[in-house]
Design a protein around this motif. Structure first.
Motif, PDB file in Angstrom:
ATOM      1  N   ASN A  26       0.453  -2.003  -0.857  1.00  0.00           N
ATOM      2  CA  ASN A  26      -0.681  -2.600  -1.575  1.00  0.00           C
ATOM      3  C   ASN A  26      -1.991  -2.437  -0.823  1.00  0.00           C
ATOM      4  O   ASN A  26      -3.045  -2.215  -1.420  1.00  0.00           O
ATOM      5  N   LYS A  27      -1.956  -2.559   0.493  1.00  0.00           N
ATOM      6  CA  LYS A  27      -3.173  -2.441   1.299  1.00  0.00           C
ATOM      7  C   LYS A  27      -3.813  -1.072   1.107  1.00  0.00           C
ATOM      8  O   LYS A  27      -5.027  -0.968   0.886  1.00  0.00           O
ATOM      9  N   TYR A  30      -5.241  -0.825  -2.521  1.00  0.00           N
ATOM     10  CA  TYR A  30      -6.490  -1.562  -2.735  1.00  0.00           C
ATOM     11  C   TYR A  30      -7.660  -0.888  -2.021  1.00  0.00           C
ATOM     12  O   TYR A  30      -8.771  -0.832  -2.557  1.00  0.00           O
TER      13      TYR A  30
END
Length: 589
Positions: A26-27, A30
């Motif tokens: 996810n990091k 994003y």
């Protein structure tokens, strides 16, 4: 199971399932999304700076201002380049991480399939799903969803700025855009259908090539080169035709985009300079709008490609998830892992069919005690190998019960069950690896010293030691650099070093010479000592020493006893003996 997306533009549930693989990253996702947003909003900065430079610096001959604006433009370009680098790097990194996890999951699922699944599924198709289709999913992230978001934001910010700056000029300039969207919509449908056909033809091509390279010996032995070449040429022709359709679509769409882009510039020049003459616009605005037109048409033109990449990724995802959703695994609900098995085997009224009720085995009952050897004899297709496959749960029985030490085999942990037995097949499969690794199969519990000791007992150490690099000799794919007898000897060493409680020989001596058979017979005597062993064989020397012989015919046990008892019965075994074994006896005499 994932539903078909071939007829729809976008499948939300399927997309959510794909995005579930992004969660561990996810990091990265994003950060990449944030960079795409920043790049989108930076799109209009350069044209605006150029407009200011023309109207304020060049027009007024402001050299210091011109130098300053040039340096600012260079700075903006550097920042954009750095952001583009990180965007491309991170989006590709994200895609590769996702497909690594997905490919691992697919392969883990595939190797748990029942053998029946591989009987009915072309291997080339599974190769395509595991390699090509998953690679297409990666492109969804590197050239699909994230780039689409960036392009749409870029289009929105540019059009918004153009209308804020001078709405009438923007309106005239964008007149051809609806035509472009219409052409893009048609192109998207055509190219989607063409690429679906390409993927299907790639799968067919992979299946054909994999099958025929594997069976190349048969092709050459029966002089089928020309016939198979004609079949390949026909498949390759269809593959080419599918690709030509994509080329045709691109060759029509791109010139249309260029013509519409030229039309927008022509309208801008016609209306814009009239506005300049009336002092309703400046030369800088006209120049910036020309840059905006190029910046608009490029992402719009590429959107069709981007959406196609996204859609093809979803089509590939559907195929990959179809493999993952295939419930063709042996259920491992057993929990028992007894350490000291004795090897007592019982088949109780076992019935088995590969398809429906086309029975291969009928009412089979077998009772073996620890250390006993059982020989299975019968005509080809009688069901001998099926009995062996059922014992290790490579196929599931339809009726009846199989036990080891009075424990139902379904109650064993599947991995433990298979660890208790070693199987030596007639067609030995060796990986493209060293002899040592083919024997140990990378088991940390087996040392090289144990392998060498086993090879000496089997009688294979001398031929292995004589090879270049000895036990590190790479046998290449399927052991192509070794003879049939040598491959069989290695398979016996492999069975021996794993120290099984149950040994299974499935026609393991049928394809070797007499010298190799003598070595293997000696090894078999050693390895079967105090071990339960089941032997499917055509060699009389292997069969007559068995404690018990079962004569199988059309899936049923016709006779049972040792060699001498069955000869006296003058039944099925005696007939089989007269037909198959008499010549062997004469040869031995």
């Amino acid at each position: 199971m994932a539903k078909s997306v071939s007829g729809s533009a976008f499948d939300v549930p399927l997309f959510k399932r794909i995005m579930a693989y992004v969660k561990p990253y996810n990091k990265v996702f994003y950060i990449t999304s944030a960079i795409s947003i920043v790049l989108a909003f930076m799109a209009w900065i350069r044209p605006v700076l150029i407009q200011v430079t023309i109207d304020e610096n060049i027009k007024k001959l402001d050299k210091e201002g011109l130098l300053m604006m040039t340096l600012i433009l260079i700075g903006v370009l550097i920042i954009e380049s750095i952001l583009e680098y990180f965007f491309n790097y991170l989006s590709n990194l994200l895609g590769q991480n996702v497909i690594r996890d997905l490919r691992n999951q697919v392969f883990k699922h595939v190797i748990s399939f029942k053998l029946k699944h591989f009987d009915n599924t072309p291997i080339g198709q599974l190769v395509t799903r595991t390699v090509s289709d998953i690679e297409t999913i990666a492109e969804m992230f590197s050239g699909g969803i994230l780039v689409i978001i960036s392009d749409l934001l870029k289009i929105f910010t540019i059009i918004t700025y153009m209308f804020i700056k001078q709405w009438d000029l923007a309106l005239i300039t964008l007149i051809p855009i609806p035509i472009l969207f219409f052409a893009t919509s048609i192109f998207k449908r055509v190219i989607k259908k063409a690429f679906q056909e390409v993927r299907e033809q790639v799968s067919v091509l992979n299946t054909f090539v994999q099958e025929h390279i594997t069976g190349m010996s048969i092709v050459q032995i029966f002089n089928r080169e020309e016939v198979e070449m004609d079949k390949f040429s026909d498949i390759n022709k269809k593959h080419r035709a599918a690709h030509i359709k994509t080329v045709w679509a691109y060759s029509i769409f791109f010139p249309i985009v260029e013509m519409l882009s030229a039309a927008s510039i022509a309208l801008l020049v016609w209306y814009g300079f009239k506005e300049v003459a009336e002092q309703h616009a400046t030369p800088g605005i006209i120049f910036s709008f020309i840059l905006f037109i190029y910046m608009l048409y490029r992402p719009i033109r590429q959107l069709a490609d981007r959406f196609n990449t996204l859609q093809m990724g979803m089509v590939s995802s559907e195929r990959v998830f179809k493999v993952l959703d295939t419930n063709s695994t042996i259920e491992n609900n057993g929990t028992l892992s007894p350490i000291n098995l004795t090897g007592n085997i019982k088949f109780k009224d076992v019935w088995f069919a590969y398809n429906d009720e086309d029975w291969v085995l009928k009412n089979i009952s077998i009772d073996m005690k620890k250390g006993e050897s059982l020989a299975l004899v019968g005509a080809t297709g009688a069901g001998k190998s099926s009995i062996i496959n059922l014992l290790g749960r490579y196929y599931e029985i339809n009726k009846g019960e199989i036990t080891i030490d009075d424990i139902n085999i379904n109650d064993f942990d599947l991995n433990h069950l298979r660890k208790t037995m070693s199987i030596v097949l007639q067609d030995v499969f060796l990986f493209s690896d060293s002899i040592l690794n083919n024997i140990t199969l990378y088991s940390e519990e087996i040392t090289k010293e144990q392998v060498i000791e086993a090879a000496k007992k089997i009688g294979a150490h001398e031929f292995i030691a004589a090879l270049p690099n000895g036990y590190e000799y790479n046998v290449k794919e399927r052991g192509a650099l070794l003879s049939v007898g040598q491959r069989q000897l290695i398979s016996f060493i492999r069975a021996y070093v794993h120290q099984p409680e149950i040994l299974i020989l499935d026609e393991a001596t049928s394809s070797i010479d007499s010298e190799s058979e003598a070595l293997i017979q000696h090894a078999t005597d050693v390895i079967t000592e105090n071990r339960t062993s089941i032997i499917v064989a055509h060699r009389l020397s292997t069969i007559k020493n068995a404690d018990k012989i079962l004569v199988i015919d059309k899936g049923e046990i016709m006779e049972e006893g040792n060699h001498f008892e069955l000869i006296k019965k003058d039944g099925y075994y005696k007939k089989l003996y007269d037909y198959q074994f008499k010549n062997q006896i004469e040869d031995e005499q």
